[in-house]
Design a protein around this motif. Structure first.
Motif, mmCIF file in Angstrom:
data_model
loop_
_atom_site.group_PDB
_atom_site.id
_atom_site.type_symbol
_atom_site.label_atom_id
_atom_site.label_comp_id
_atom_site.label_asym_id
_atom_site.label_seq_id
_atom_site.Cartn_x
_atom_site.Cartn_y
_atom_site.Cartn_z
ATOM 1 N N UNK A 87 0.846 -1.198 0.000
ATOM 2 C CA UNK A 87 0.000 0.000 0.000
ATOM 3 C C UNK A 87 0.879 1.245 0.000
ATOM 4 N N UNK A 88 0.445 2.255 -0.744
ATOM 5 C CA UNK A 88 1.198 3.508 -0.870
ATOM 6 C C UNK A 88 0.283 4.684 -0.536
ATOM 7 N N UNK A 89 0.699 5.505 0.430
ATOM 8 C CA UNK A 89 0.079 6.801 0.665
ATOM 9 C C UNK A 89 0.983 7.826 -0.009
ATOM 10 N N UNK A 90 0.472 8.480 -1.044
ATOM 11 C CA UNK A 90 1.277 9.395 -1.856
ATOM 12 C C UNK A 90 0.883 10.830 -1.541
ATOM 13 N N UNK A 91 1.769 11.555 -0.871
ATOM 14 C CA UNK A 91 1.485 12.889 -0.332
ATOM 15 C C UNK A 91 2.106 13.989 -1.179
ATOM 16 N N UNK A 92 1.334 15.049 -1.430
ATOM 17 C CA UNK A 92 1.893 16.255 -2.022
ATOM 18 C C UNK A 92 1.103 17.456 -1.525
ATOM 19 N N UNK B 251 -3.345 16.034 -11.555
ATOM 20 C CA UNK B 251 -2.788 15.278 -12.675
ATOM 21 C C UNK B 251 -2.586 13.819 -12.293
ATOM 22 N N UNK B 252 -2.052 13.591 -11.096
ATOM 23 C CA UNK B 252 -1.817 12.221 -10.635
ATOM 24 C C UNK B 252 -3.118 11.439 -10.529
ATOM 25 N N UNK C 80 -3.038 5.618 -2.594
ATOM 26 C CA UNK C 80 -3.960 6.632 -2.076
ATOM 27 C C UNK C 80 -3.259 7.989 -2.139
ATOM 28 N N UNK C 81 -3.766 8.925 -2.955
ATOM 29 C CA UNK C 81 -3.185 10.256 -3.041
ATOM 30 C C UNK C 81 -3.829 11.168 -1.985
ATOM 31 N N UNK C 82 -2.990 11.888 -1.251
ATOM 32 C CA UNK C 82 -3.478 12.789 -0.209
ATOM 33 C C UNK C 82 -2.770 14.128 -0.333
#
Length: 216
Positions: A104-109, A117-118, A128-130
């Motif tokens: 699992x990946x929590x992708x933070x920006x 875009x992501x 999961x983008x956060x």
């Protein structure tokens, strides 16, 4: 440019940038060979997606070099069962790589436009983008087995260290004297230490300025 052109460029990246620079984890190499890097940059820059340089994404941000990302991934030794926090998700390239390597990946920006875009691409089910401040991490998903900071920072915040599981790793480029040093940090119990393993150009990330020393 055709898909065949991009496939040839991807193979050249693997041969000339990754394998010659100690990116030798078979799973990492296979992921970087499979993920179409050109789809994560502006269309006007697709032709330089595989060049060994930073690729501007807009808003003062850039896609990290293939070598820097590959070395960070290799040295961090991602495992199939890992929960990962990616700091500096940008347009989602490294999240796509990690999705093939971990559970699992929590992708933070903190850049809403890059995250849009992501999220607008083909998002893997285990990503999961956060959105939030990069230096704060994402405590809601902690603890993490691996935190990968996909860029260069001046100071590693305690908040990120606190979000590591016991035995967890942080992969990051730390700027020292103007030089970007790829580094691995490890947490064992209450102890945490960081060791640099290579100097390499890496995209700077905002929000990690080193605190100024107090003077009278």
């Amino acid at each position: 440019m055709t898909e065949q052109n991009f496939e040839s460029m991807r193979e050249a990246m693997v041969s000339n940038q990754l394998r010659t620079n100690a990116v030798n984890d078979v799973r990492v190499v296979d992921a970087m060979r499979a993920v179409p890097r050109e789809t994560f940059v502006p269309a006007s820059r697709a032709e330089v997606a595989y060049v060994d340089t930073l690729v501007p994404l807009g808003g003062g941000r850039s896609l990290n070099t293939p070598m820097a990302t590959g070395r960070l991934l290799t040295e961090s030794a991602p495992r199939a069962e890992d929960r990962v926090l990616l700091v500096g998700a940008a347009t989602g390239y490294t999240a796509a790589l990690l999705s093939r390597l971990v559970a699992h990946v929590v992708a933070l920006d903190d850049n809403a436009a890059l995250l849009a875009t992501a999220r607008g691409g083909k998002v893997p089910a285990n990503v999961e983008f956060v959105e939030g401040p990069l230096a704060a991490g994402w405590a809601q998903g902690a603890p993490y087995d691996l935190i990968l900071v996909d860029g260069a920072i001046e100071s590693l915040p305690q908040a990120l260290v606190d979000q590591l599981a016991d035995g967890g790793r942080i992969a990051v480029a730390i700027i020292e004297g103007g030089i970007s040093r790829l580094s691995i940090g490890r947490k064992v119990g209450d102890a945490f230490g960081v060791v640099a393993f290579a100097d390499a150009e890496s995209t700077p990330l905002p929000g990690f300025a080193k605190p100024e020393a107090f003077t009278f």
